[in-house]
Design a protein around this motif. Sequence first.
Motif, PDB file in Angstrom:
ATOM      1  N   ASN A 140      32.677 -12.290   1.857  1.00 45.99           N
ATOM      2  CA  ASN A 140      34.367 -11.790   2.741  1.00 45.99           C
ATOM      3  C   ASN A 140      34.877 -11.794   1.274  1.00 45.99           C
TER       4      ASN A 140
ATOM      5  N   TYR B 121      19.868  -9.435   3.168  1.00 46.71           N
ATOM      6  CA  TYR B 121      20.204  -8.798   4.569  1.00 46.71           C
ATOM      7  C   TYR B 121      18.989  -9.644   5.538  1.00 46.71           C
TER       8      TYR B 121
ATOM      9  N   PRO C  56      27.869  -7.469   3.947  1.00 45.86           N
ATOM     10  CA  PRO C  56      28.021  -6.325   2.725  1.00 45.86           C
ATOM     11  C   PRO C  56      29.819  -6.333   2.548  1.00 45.86           C
ATOM     12  N   TYR C  57      30.244  -5.786   1.833  1.00 41.54           N
ATOM     13  CA  TYR C  57      31.274  -5.533   1.601  1.00 41.54           C
ATOM     14  C   TYR C  57      31.947  -4.240   2.106  1.00 41.54           C
ATOM     15  N   GLN C  58      33.791  -4.975   3.334  1.00 38.21           N
ATOM     16  CA  GLN C  58      33.572  -4.053   3.809  1.00 38.21           C
ATOM     17  C   GLN C  58      34.765  -3.689   3.790  1.00 38.21           C
ATOM     18  N   GLU C  59      34.534  -1.799   3.762  1.00 41.40           N
ATOM     19  CA  GLU C  59      35.744  -1.097   3.235  1.00 41.40           C
ATOM     20  C   GLU C  59      36.764  -0.820   3.335  1.00 41.40           C
TER      21      GLU C  59
ATOM     22  N   LYS D 159      23.920  -2.577   8.295  1.00 40.62           N
ATOM     23  CA  LYS D 159      24.014  -2.325   6.598  1.00 40.62           C
ATOM     24  C   LYS D 159      24.804  -2.080   5.401  1.00 40.62           C
ATOM     25  N   SER D 160      25.107  -1.757   5.253  1.00 44.22           N
ATOM     26  CA  SER D 160      26.287  -0.819   4.826  1.00 44.22           C
ATOM     27  C   SER D 160      25.015   0.369   3.667  1.00 44.22           C
ATOM     28  N   GLU D 161      25.809   2.283   3.765  1.00 43.18           N
ATOM     29  CA  GLU D 161      24.731   2.596   3.459  1.00 43.18           C
ATOM     30  C   GLU D 161      25.523   2.990   2.292  1.00 43.18           C
ATOM     31  N   ASN D 162      26.675   2.412   1.818  1.00 41.80           N
ATOM     32  CA  ASN D 162      27.234   2.711   0.632  1.00 41.80           C
ATOM     33  C   ASN D 162      27.732   2.044  -0.670  1.00 41.80           C
ATOM     34  N   LEU D 163      27.323   0.746  -0.083  1.00 38.65           N
ATOM     35  CA  LEU D 163      27.921  -0.481  -1.320  1.00 38.65           C
ATOM     36  C   LEU D 163      27.173  -0.343  -2.570  1.00 38.65           C
TER      37      LEU D 163
ATOM     38  N   TRP E  14      33.696 -11.432  -1.966  1.00 41.43           N
ATOM     39  CA  TRP E  14      33.822  -9.959  -2.111  1.00 41.43           C
ATOM     40  C   TRP E  14      35.519  -9.795  -3.123  1.00 41.43           C
TER      41      TRP E  14
END
Length: 321
Positions: A119, A269, A141-144, A277-281, A122
């Motif tokens: 975090n 991961y 992953p990056y947290q939107e 997992k991030s779907e939008n990374l 990022w």
Amino acid sequence: MRDLHSTASNQTEFPKPTMISVNNVVLEVFEAGKQNSDKPIVLCHGFPEHAFSWRFQIPALVAAGYHVIVPNQRGYGNSSCPTEVTDYDIKHLTGDLIALLDYYGYKDATFVGHDWGANVVWNLALLYPKRVNKIINLALPYQERGEQPWIEFMETIFGEDFYFVHFNKKVGVADSIMNENTPQFMRNIFRKDVPPAPPAPGMLMINLARAEKPFGKPLMEDNELSVFVSAFELSGFTGAINWYRNLDRNWHLMANIKPIIHQPTLMIYGEQDTIPKSENLKNIVPNLDIVSLDCGHWIQQEKPEETNLSILKWLAQQNAS
């Protein structure tokens, strides 16, 4: 402080620490490969961890020609533990890493983060894009950034016992229980091959601190675990938990930062990790490669050889291009 040289068992000796004054704190920094001064790489641990969590990666990276810099970040180990909660916001945490680069005289570096360290990395790339040349992040992953502040959002979704929320709404409660049960808590959290199960009632970290019987298998040998136990018996958990107590402050601090990360990035991961997992990374990190390993959350400690292979292969590809 426990002698990490004698604790790393069959690993090559863990580096001796240097106490470095930067950004109005003192950081305990472990480094190796000083001779590789043209290729700095900074490894950033997560919660509730320690620089020692990178013990398997340090010799491999040095052998590959890197100057490896591994800080215990503020609130951890022998590094400073400021008393003000706001001293652990994202500006301070990223500022420590930039100040470390300045201390060593580097204009930029490759940054590797696991869990909370990811975090920080990022956000470091967003706040100081010219100081980060490549990113390798593990587990998180990056947290939107959504429309609601983090804690408010998490309480709505997960309830008041979710540990992020509990840390913020019941300040000091978990800290005290974890401090009173440090060896048991560390034994219970650092596990692998934990069978999937619905979350138990109550607050996860308090449950782990109080549980007499752990799930799964030990992640590490007792002499390795003792490094983490000794560190938190010295520092306590409040500094580390204060990172969580700045989530809403961070939400506000990052409001005007466009969330696009342009640096070449490797995301690793753990297939059994509870973090989704991030779907939008790819939308946020267009120059992205992804690796998934058959392990849980503690990726670089649970699968050290596979982690090293993934990291070194990717770095070699980047350096060749």
